[in-house]
Design a protein around this motif. Structure first.
Motif, PDB file in Angstrom:
ATOM      1  N   PHE A   1       0.859  -1.178   0.000  1.00 17.96           N
ATOM      2  CA  PHE A   1       0.000   0.000   0.000  1.00 17.96           C
ATOM      3  C   PHE A   1       0.901   1.236   0.000  1.00 17.96           C
ATOM      4  O   PHE A   1       2.041   1.180   0.467  1.00 17.96           O
ATOM      5  CB  PHE A   1      -0.950   0.008   1.192  1.00 17.96           C
ATOM      6  N   ASP A   2       0.381   2.342  -0.520  1.00 19.70           N
ATOM      7  CA  ASP A   2       1.238   3.492  -0.795  1.00 19.70           C
ATOM      8  C   ASP A   2       1.855   4.150   0.431  1.00 19.70           C
ATOM      9  O   ASP A   2       2.907   4.761   0.339  1.00 19.70           O
ATOM     10  CB  ASP A   2       0.455   4.550  -1.579  1.00 19.70           C
ATOM     11  N   ALA A   3       1.175   4.007   1.578  1.00 17.77           N
ATOM     12  CA  ALA A   3       1.704   4.695   2.759  1.00 17.77           C
ATOM     13  C   ALA A   3       3.122   4.231   3.098  1.00 17.77           C
ATOM     14  O   ALA A   3       3.866   4.924   3.787  1.00 17.77           O
ATOM     15  CB  ALA A   3       0.778   4.471   3.957  1.00 17.77           C
TER      16      ALA A   3
ATOM     17  N   TYR B   1      -2.336   2.383   8.248  1.00 16.63           N
ATOM     18  CA  TYR B   1      -2.958   1.262   7.541  1.00 16.63           C
ATOM     19  C   TYR B   1      -3.433   0.262   8.577  1.00 16.63           C
ATOM     20  O   TYR B   1      -2.789  -0.739   8.828  1.00 16.63           O
ATOM     21  CB  TYR B   1      -1.939   0.636   6.611  1.00 16.63           C
TER      22      TYR B   1
ATOM     23  N   ALA C   1      -9.307   2.542  -4.529  1.00 16.69           N
ATOM     24  CA  ALA C   1      -8.067   2.329  -3.768  1.00 16.69           C
ATOM     25  C   ALA C   1      -7.092   1.467  -4.563  1.00 16.69           C
ATOM     26  O   ALA C   1      -5.875   1.691  -4.546  1.00 16.69           O
ATOM     27  CB  ALA C   1      -8.396   1.663  -2.425  1.00 16.69           C
TER      28      ALA C   1
ATOM     29  N   THR D   1      -4.078   3.838  -3.750  1.00  8.66           N
ATOM     30  CA  THR D   1      -3.241   3.673  -2.567  1.00  8.66           C
ATOM     31  C   THR D   1      -2.947   2.236  -2.169  1.00  8.66           C
ATOM     32  O   THR D   1      -2.054   1.993  -1.359  1.00  8.66           O
ATOM     33  CB  THR D   1      -3.925   4.345  -1.364  1.00  8.66           C
ATOM     34  N   SER D   2      -3.718   1.280  -2.692  1.00  6.58           N
ATOM     35  CA  SER D   2      -3.567  -0.099  -2.213  1.00  6.58           C
ATOM     36  C   SER D   2      -3.408  -1.053  -3.384  1.00  6.58           C
ATOM     37  O   SER D   2      -4.212  -1.034  -4.315  1.00  6.58           O
ATOM     38  CB  SER D   2      -4.820  -0.486  -1.392  1.00  6.58           C
TER      39      SER D   2
END
Ligand code: FES
Ligand code: FE2
Length: 441
Positions: free
Chosen positions: A186-188, A304, A335, A339-340
């Motif tokens: 995931f992008d975080a 997350y 998402a 981001t995911s």
């Protein structure tokens, strides 16, 4: 790929099957202690290896694990009255003690209790779990202690998850470190600051996640052990070091996943039946990590949230399944484009999507295995070999005895030339330090 015949042998666990016979030679989790907490309290339904059973705690605190159907005319003993040293069927009042012996037939003019005995399996409580042995009595071996026998009661913690597919499928994901570079991305992770721990030694958990992302082509090395195998997923870090994640697999279905610097938390996969699986995730030994590294046994990341209930000292419970096939595992297509990587909200739902959607019992004649599947292949081979040896020659299964407390997962950025096989063993300096700080009872 497996032949259709080997896939059947690997996956089917009911009475009379080769794999069912192998599994019945090991102590397996039957239910949570919490489910039968009270003497004379409500019984618990237990389905294990395709057999329907009932667990109950009698007046003296002893636990019985008996077949569910009353031998009179078949009513379920789950609905029975748990009272005065036994479980009584409410249809005509026949009563059974924890050994399965009939002790009363209150409706009979000429009772013949002594002739009536129902199947009852031996049990052993440890670490918040009621374990049972379902094999032949003459082959019964001692309870396998992964550390729970000396675990203080306030440190026992178990989470149980139900997964709707064959047990081997669920376990395949546990010995497959390669998927974390894809499914769990995931992008975080990009926001994780470089904290300088990309050097030989122990990285922070968050840095470790960066390494998964950086190198999706992990090299898998497998090392056979007396209990099964350990394997390492080796990745190159951004600074060019080698990052090793080492997990241990123990017959017939226990895995300790990699963690920094080492891990003793156990995942026991046990078949409810051929198409339903329990995953017991439990503490085995007191936390003994003198350096305070590694954080939670399986990590959470603040940006997350990981929906598994917090694992700590707060007792036992079933893990909620918010995302299932019925709601497409919470799939968020926006998402997924953003981001995911998977679009599925949390780690366990991602894993469950991957393993459950292969079907109730995956047909392994159709799979195409590659270089990252070597640990999965080893596990299938070891299980098949042991099941066949037991069936054909009566060979005692592997790992029914031994010091199971010495089995650990581990994770580290290797020093140049360092052998990952030492990490997490009794010879690892970090383990020695931990054992010195808190000797094993
Ligand atoms: S069916 Fe259980 S007592 Fe008759
Ligand atoms: Fe996973």
């Amino acid at each position: 790929m497996l032949s259709a015949e080997d896939n059947e042998t690997l996956t089917r666990v009911g009475p009379g099957t080769p794999m069912g016979a192998l599994l019945r030679r090991y102590w397996l989790p039957a239910c949570l202690s919490d489910e039968v907490a009270e003497p004379d309290g409500p019984p618990a339904r237990v389905r294990l290896l395709g057999e329907d059973l009932v667990a109950f705690r009698d007046t003296e605190g002893r636990i019985g694990l008996v077949e569910e159907q009353c031998p009179h005319r078949g009513a379920s003993l789950f609905y029975g009255r748990n009272e005065e040293g036994g479980l009584r069927c409410t249809y005509h009042g026949w009563k059974f003690d924890v050994t399965g012996q009939c002790t009363d037939q209150r409706s009979e003019l000429k009772p013949f209790c002594e002739k009536i005995q129902i199947t009852s399996y031996p049990v052993h409580e440890s670490g918040g779990i009621v374990w049972t042995y379902m094999g032949p009595e003459e082959a019964r071996t001692p309870f396998r202690d992964f550390g729970t026998e000396s675990l203080p009661a306030d440190q026992a913690s178990v989470v149980r998850e139900t997964v709707y597919c064959n047990w081997v499928q669920s376990m395949d994901g546990d010995v497959d470190t390669a998927h974390i570079s894809n499914l769990h991305q995931f992008d975080a992770i990009d926001d994780v600051p470089d904290d300088g721990s990309d050097q030989p030694g122990y990285p922070s958990n968050y840095m470790s996640m960066r390494f998964w992302r950086h190198d999706p082509r992990s090299l898998i090395e497998v090392d056979d052990t007396w209990y099964g195998f350990r394997y390492a997923g080796l990745r190159t870090t951004p600074n060019g070091h080698q990052h090793a994640r080492i997990s241990a697999w123990t017959f017939p279905g226990a895995t300790i996943i990699a963690a920094i610097p080492f891990n003793t938390r156990l995942i026991v996969v046990v078949p409810v039946d051929d198409v339903t699986t329990y995953r017991y995730n439990l503490t085995t030994q007191p936390p003994a990590n003198p350096r305070g590294l590694g954080g939670p046994p399986f990590f959470t990341y603040e940006k997350y949230p990981f929906t598994m209930p917090k694992i700590g000292t707060s007792g036992t419970r079933d893990m909620p399944r918010n995302y299932t096939r019925a709601n497409d595992y919470g799939m968020d297509r926006v998402a997924q484009k953003g981001t995911s990587y998977s679009g599925i909200p949390d780690f366990r739902s991602q894993d469950n999507m991957a393993t459950e959607t292969a079907g109730p019992v995956y047909d392994r004649t159709r799979e195409h295995l590659g270089s990252t599947d070597v640990a999965v292949i080893r596990m299938h081979r070891l299980l098949l070999r042991a099941a066949k040896a037991l069936r054909e020659a009566g060979t005692e299964p592997p790992a029914v005895r031994g010091d199971f407390r010495s089995i650990r997962g581990a994770e580290k950025i290797l020093e140049p030339g360092e052998d990952w096989r030492v990490l997490g063993t009794d010879d690892d300096p970090v383990v020695k330090e931990a054992l010195a700080a808190r000797p094993r009872p």
